[in-house]
Design an enzyme around this catalytic site. Sequence first.
Site, PDB file in Angstrom:
ATOM      1  CG  ASP A  30     -39.523  42.849  31.347  1.00  0.00           C
ATOM      2  OD1 ASP A  30     -38.798  43.116  32.491  1.00  0.00           O
ATOM      3  OD2 ASP A  30     -38.849  42.664  30.345  1.00  0.00           O
ATOM      4  CE  LYS A  87     -35.771  46.287  30.759  1.00  0.00           C
ATOM      5  NZ  LYS A  87     -34.669  45.474  31.241  1.00  0.00           N
ATOM      6  NE  ARG A 171     -22.854  25.184  31.168  1.00  0.00           N
ATOM      7  CZ  ARG A 171     -23.025  24.167  32.029  1.00  0.00           C
ATOM      8  NH1 ARG A 171     -22.108  24.651  33.085  1.00  0.00           N
ATOM      9  NH2 ARG A 171     -23.971  23.744  31.996  1.00  0.00           N
ATOM     10  N   GLY A 257     -34.168  35.453  28.096  1.00  0.00           N
ATOM     11  CA  GLY A 257     -34.565  34.287  27.190  1.00  0.00           C
ATOM     12  C   GLY A 257     -35.440  33.227  28.205  1.00  0.00           C
ATOM     13  CB  SER A 279     -41.122  38.286  25.944  1.00  0.00           C
ATOM     14  OG  SER A 279     -40.168  39.611  25.561  1.00  0.00           O
TER      15      SER A 279
END
EC number: 4.3.3.6
Length: 335
Positions: A30, A87, A171, A257, A279
């Site tokens: 990003d 986006k 998962r 994340g 980020s």
Amino acid sequence: MDKLKIIMEKGTERLKRGFAKMVKGGVIMDVTNAEQARIAEEAGAVAVMALHKVPADIRKAGGVARMAPVEKIQEIMDAVTIPVMAKCRIGHEAEARILEALGVDMIDESEVLTPADPFFHIYKKKFTAPFVCGARNLGEAVRRIWEGAAMIRTKGEAGTGNIIEAVRHVRLVNENIRLIQRMTDEEIYGVAEKFAEPYLRLAFSVKEISGLPKRVLENEPIYEGFTYREIVEDIYKILLEIKKLGRLPVVNFAAGGVATPADAALMMAMGMDGVFVGSGIFKSSNPPKMARAIVEAVNHWDEPDVLAEISREIGEPMRGQAIEELQVRMEERGI
């Protein structure tokens, strides 16, 4: 459907998926300006994602998060030679059309921005530009693929620097694929019926408002001219392909994340085709070093000695946030 039209549509889908395969095995970062885009390119990013703010700042700012300004996207496109993605809001076809007209290489119909449509995602097969979409589970992934997504990514929980939700989504998808592989074709058809149910939400809401039973007729269109049964049949075919392949039929990246080289390596070890970093780069104390380290970690994810070297002297990662502290769960957006 006209035979030529079917051939053209299949050709277009192959081209879209072909672009996604070109970035396989890499890192997409990003960026919010030309300088950041150049840092990403120099660090070895395979593409950049143009935004007005990185997800951590979108989360902090609150309000309504929209497509980045056209001038910002153009500035980033002019600054680098690698592909540029951007986006649009979930269901916001007009934003997607603008991005396609600008010539971005891929459109991310993203839960990081404020959703525009409470019922549906964009029918992506109407576009020539390829799309990437987020998914928390196999149902979401298959619906996005049916709509025309050329690439899937985990949603994770963007802007937190916390990898737990991305791990959860990987998962859930992987285990569901293993379950599909143990099922009979008849059982898989039942799964297809379940996975198609979210497309009924608008029709059922209208019936309820009108005081009618919540059911649809066999020939009643519910989304983009398709009936529920037509959607089920197509989703069933995708599930059979997944059963045969043992994976999604499109490129599948991790996102949401990823904040350290170790996070990136973990995602690759779990079978991902590559990594989006939001980020995690430009909220770290040394963005150029962190960017290079994450690229190297994706390239050497199965070499612990190399990962240990990569992780030296790269500065402080972004400050993480516990999921239970969040007021807004971006991952829950969409159907």
